[in-house]
Design an enzyme around this catalytic site. Structure first.
Site, mmCIF file in Angstrom:
data_model
loop_
_atom_site.group_PDB
_atom_site.id
_atom_site.type_symbol
_atom_site.label_atom_id
_atom_site.label_comp_id
_atom_site.label_asym_id
_atom_site.label_seq_id
_atom_site.Cartn_x
_atom_site.Cartn_y
_atom_site.Cartn_z
ATOM 1 N N HIS A 153 37.691 44.486 49.454
ATOM 2 C CA HIS A 153 36.535 43.742 49.901
ATOM 3 C C HIS A 153 35.469 44.238 50.513
ATOM 4 O O HIS A 153 34.474 44.290 50.437
ATOM 5 C CB HIS A 153 36.783 42.199 50.431
ATOM 6 C CG HIS A 153 37.501 41.328 49.542
ATOM 7 N ND1 HIS A 153 38.684 40.748 50.085
ATOM 8 C CD2 HIS A 153 37.479 40.944 48.247
ATOM 9 C CE1 HIS A 153 39.264 40.185 48.987
ATOM 10 N NE2 HIS A 153 38.429 40.056 47.936
ATOM 11 N N LYS B 177 42.189 26.114 44.396
ATOM 12 C CA LYS B 177 43.316 26.240 45.337
ATOM 13 C C LYS B 177 43.310 24.996 46.343
ATOM 14 O O LYS B 177 42.388 24.659 46.786
ATOM 15 C CB LYS B 177 42.832 27.466 46.532
ATOM 16 C CG LYS B 177 42.938 28.858 45.682
ATOM 17 C CD LYS B 177 42.671 29.869 46.589
ATOM 18 C CE LYS B 177 42.840 31.095 45.933
ATOM 19 N NZ LYS B 177 42.377 32.225 46.587
ATOM 20 N N ARG C 79 38.357 45.473 39.649
ATOM 21 C CA ARG C 79 39.675 46.222 39.824
ATOM 22 C C ARG C 79 39.957 46.902 38.552
ATOM 23 O O ARG C 79 40.813 47.720 38.318
ATOM 24 C CB ARG C 79 40.928 45.640 40.341
ATOM 25 C CG ARG C 79 40.454 45.282 42.157
ATOM 26 C CD ARG C 79 41.609 44.398 42.651
ATOM 27 N NE ARG C 79 41.629 43.039 41.824
ATOM 28 C CZ ARG C 79 42.396 42.157 41.899
ATOM 29 N NH1 ARG C 79 43.534 42.312 42.544
ATOM 30 N NH2 ARG C 79 42.203 41.119 41.110
ATOM 31 N N SER D 244 44.366 39.692 47.233
ATOM 32 C CA SER D 244 44.722 38.802 48.322
ATOM 33 C C SER D 244 45.760 38.325 48.088
ATOM 34 O O SER D 244 46.807 37.698 48.948
ATOM 35 C CB SER D 244 43.444 37.805 48.258
ATOM 36 O OG SER D 244 42.260 38.213 48.784
#
Length: 150
Positions: free
Chosen positions: A17, A41, A91, A129
């Protein structure tokens, strides 16, 4: 002034990040790292206020980088900051599929909003993460993956 939001849950904010923001500084006049509450979440692993403090520490010498916590649609937040751009890192192709869908809905909600994708630097591509949380949960050393001290 070209303002970009860099939205995410950042649980935690990683070197990947950090790299995207540092590279984005050369494209945008102002970057607002937007730490959002992710409705998918139930509970954050790292406290949101602690994460904001750590991100602010990592960018202490970068006056054109700000941090904001938000709990609304990203497209709405962009209007508040007069941001015409979202900055996102990719990514792999899985990230692209996910980010492309989000980009499309943000464009629908705010026609002025363009998403700019930067490809993750190769040395940082394996970092996520969720992997960092798992390693930390079981006592592993995650310091090489974070731009600040735990």
């Amino acid at each position: 002034m070209k303002t970009a939001l860099f939205p995410g849950s950042f649980d935690p904010f990683t070197r990947g990040h950090y790299d995207i923001v540092m590279r984005g500084r050369h494209i945008f006049d102002r970057i607002v790292i937007s730490v959002g509450h992710n409705s998918k979440k139930n509970k954050r692993y790292f406290d949101i206020d602690w994460i904001v403090e750590k991100i602010n520490t990592a960018f202490a010498d970068e006056p054109h980088v700000e941090v904001e916590v938000y709990d609304e649609l990203t497209a709405q937040l962009a209007r508040k900051y007069d941001a015409k751009f979202l900055l996102r890192g990719l990514r792999n192709t899985t990230d692209f599929e996910y980010e492309n869908s989000i980009s499309q809905i943000n464009k629908y909600l705010n026609e002025e909003l363009e998403t700019i994708f930067l490809i993750t630097s190769p040395s940082l591509a394996p970092i996520s993460s969720s992997i960092i949380r798992e390693v930390h949960r079981y006592g592993g050393d995650v310091s090489p993956f974070l731009p600040y001290d735990l």
